[in-house]
Scaffold this active site. Structure first.
Site, PDB file in Angstrom:
ATOM      1  N   SER A   1       0.843  -1.208   0.000  1.00 56.48           N
ATOM      2  CA  SER A   1       0.000   0.000   0.000  1.00 56.48           C
ATOM      3  C   SER A   1       0.871   1.249   0.000  1.00 56.48           C
ATOM      4  CB  SER A   1      -0.881   0.007   1.262  1.00 56.48           C
ATOM      5  OG  SER A   1      -1.423   1.302   1.442  1.00 56.48           O
TER       6      SER A   1
ATOM      7  N   HIS B   1      -0.956  -1.323  -4.278  1.00 58.11           N
ATOM      8  CA  HIS B   1      -2.257  -1.048  -3.650  1.00 58.11           C
ATOM      9  C   HIS B   1      -2.368   0.451  -3.447  1.00 58.11           C
ATOM     10  CE1 HIS B   1      -5.812  -2.274  -1.287  1.00 58.11           C
ATOM     11  NE2 HIS B   1      -5.514  -1.271  -0.496  1.00 58.11           N
TER      12      HIS B   1
ATOM     13  N   ASP C   1      -4.526   3.376  -2.028  1.00 58.85           N
ATOM     14  CA  ASP C   1      -5.643   3.661  -1.112  1.00 58.85           C
ATOM     15  C   ASP C   1      -6.209   5.036  -1.386  1.00 58.85           C
ATOM     16  OD1 ASP C   1      -4.001   1.760   1.361  1.00 58.85           O
ATOM     17  OD2 ASP C   1      -6.009   1.387   0.580  1.00 58.85           O
TER      18      ASP C   1
ATOM     19  N   MET D   1      -8.956   7.764  -0.571  1.00 58.01           N
ATOM     20  CA  MET D   1      -9.846   8.108   0.539  1.00 58.01           C
ATOM     21  C   MET D   1     -10.452   9.498   0.310  1.00 58.01           C
ATOM     22  SD  MET D   1      -7.517   6.782   3.678  1.00 58.01           S
ATOM     23  CE  MET D   1      -6.755   5.165   3.631  1.00 58.01           C
TER      24      MET D   1
ATOM     25  N   HIS E   1      -8.080   0.819  -4.360  1.00 51.41           N
ATOM     26  CA  HIS E   1      -9.070   0.590  -3.289  1.00 51.41           C
ATOM     27  C   HIS E   1      -9.815   1.898  -3.065  1.00 51.41           C
ATOM     28  CE1 HIS E   1      -9.588  -0.421   1.302  1.00 51.41           C
ATOM     29  NE2 HIS E   1     -10.737  -0.333   0.665  1.00 51.41           N
TER      30      HIS E   1
ATOM     31  N   MET F   1     -12.105   4.053  -1.242  1.00 53.16           N
ATOM     32  CA  MET F   1     -12.830   4.301  -0.001  1.00 53.16           C
ATOM     33  C   MET F   1     -13.551   5.643  -0.186  1.00 53.16           C
ATOM     34  SD  MET F   1      -9.894   2.886   2.569  1.00 53.16           S
ATOM     35  CE  MET F   1      -8.607   2.969   1.319  1.00 53.16           C
TER      36      MET F   1
ATOM     37  N   MET G   1     -11.067  -6.247   4.985  1.00 53.50           N
ATOM     38  CA  MET G   1     -10.382  -5.248   5.819  1.00 53.50           C
ATOM     39  C   MET G   1     -10.095  -5.851   7.182  1.00 53.50           C
ATOM     40  SD  MET G   1      -9.906  -2.791   3.839  1.00 53.50           S
ATOM     41  CE  MET G   1      -9.139  -1.740   5.064  1.00 53.50           C
TER      42      MET G   1
ATOM     43  N   ASP H   1      -6.262  -6.754   4.088  1.00 54.92           N
ATOM     44  CA  ASP H   1      -5.757  -5.393   4.033  1.00 54.92           C
ATOM     45  C   ASP H   1      -5.839  -4.704   5.396  1.00 54.92           C
ATOM     46  OD1 ASP H   1      -6.823  -2.573   1.928  1.00 54.92           O
ATOM     47  OD2 ASP H   1      -5.365  -2.715   3.547  1.00 54.92           O
TER      48      ASP H   1
END
Ligand code: DX5
Ligand code: ZN
Length: 219
Positions: free
Chosen positions: A9, A34, A36, A38, A67, A69, A138, A176
């Site tokens: 990540s 990965h 992330d 957000m 990913h 979010m 998660m 994760d």
């Protein structure tokens, strides 16, 4: 038996030199990156958007395991696809119609993942499992790197592994959050075949990425 893949990540990377950090991951043997994403709404943190991914895309041939979010997520899916995501993972709580969101990602010819927060039960995605490429379990509450691993989520990994076998499905099981050298073996034994890790890969052994990836794989 699927071979174990590592998806570091970049949340734990040096954001002032993400292009160089992704090169380090590639040279260190990462199987994918990965990313992330957000939005400060679905999770209490804000990271990067499509323009950053677009500029990173030119610097790496690694798969971008994105990913999201973000909530609501539907109106952003195409932008991350255009920016260069290879796998687009969404949270069921972030869409009003999970099946339609999954179809949208597949129409864009991207791999589709669905992510379950620690408190989210597998029932919410059971009818979609035949249509998805990856389930992201998660093992922390999403939003920040460096949190403590929540071992209770391994029951969900085991449950999904059983469903995968019983229904002869081939989705990947990715885990994760808080993955380290102590818990990676139990995550793999439970049925995970892709490990996401930020802190352990970027910070352990004086940041020796190659060594940390090898150690996570060699359980
Ligand atoms: C948390 C992120 C995780 C996290 C993993 O919301 O989705 O991917 O960055 O980082 P570590 O390995 O530091 O827990
Ligand atoms: Zn993540």
């Amino acid at each position: 038996m699927k071979n174990i893949q590592i998806s570091p990540s970049i949340l734990s990377a040096d954001f002032s030199q993400l292009g160089i950090e992704i090169k380090r991951l590639e040279e260190g043997g990462a199987d994918m990156v990965h990313v992330d994403v957000m939005d400060g709404h679905f999770v209490p943190n804000l990271t990067i958007g499509p323009p950053v991914i677009k500029s990173l895309r030119k610097h790496s041939s690694l798969k971008f395991d994105v990913h999201l979010m973000i909530s609501p997520v539907d109106k952003y899916i195409e932008a991350y696809s255009d920016a260069g995501a290879d796998i687009i993972t969404i949270h069921p709580e972030a869409t009003s119609n999970l099946s339609k969101s999954i179809s949208k990602i597949k129409e864009l010819k991207k791999k589709v993942g669905v992510s379950l927060n620690p408190e989210t039960k597998t029932d919410i995605i059971k009818k979609n499992l035949k249509d998805i490429d990856l389930v992201l379990i998660m093992s922390v509450h999403p939003g920040f790197g460096g949190q403590e691993f929540m071992p209770e989520v391994l029951d969900k990994v085991r449950e999904l592994k059983t469903v995968q076998k019983d229904q002869n499905l081939s989705f990947d099981i990715e885990i994760d959050g808080g993955i380290n050298f102590e818990n990676s073996k139990s995550a793999i034994e439970a049925g995970a075949n892709i490990l996401v890790s930020g802190t352990t890969i970027f910070k352990s052994n004086n940041g020796d990425i190659k060594k940390n990836i090898e150690l996570l794989k060699s359980v």
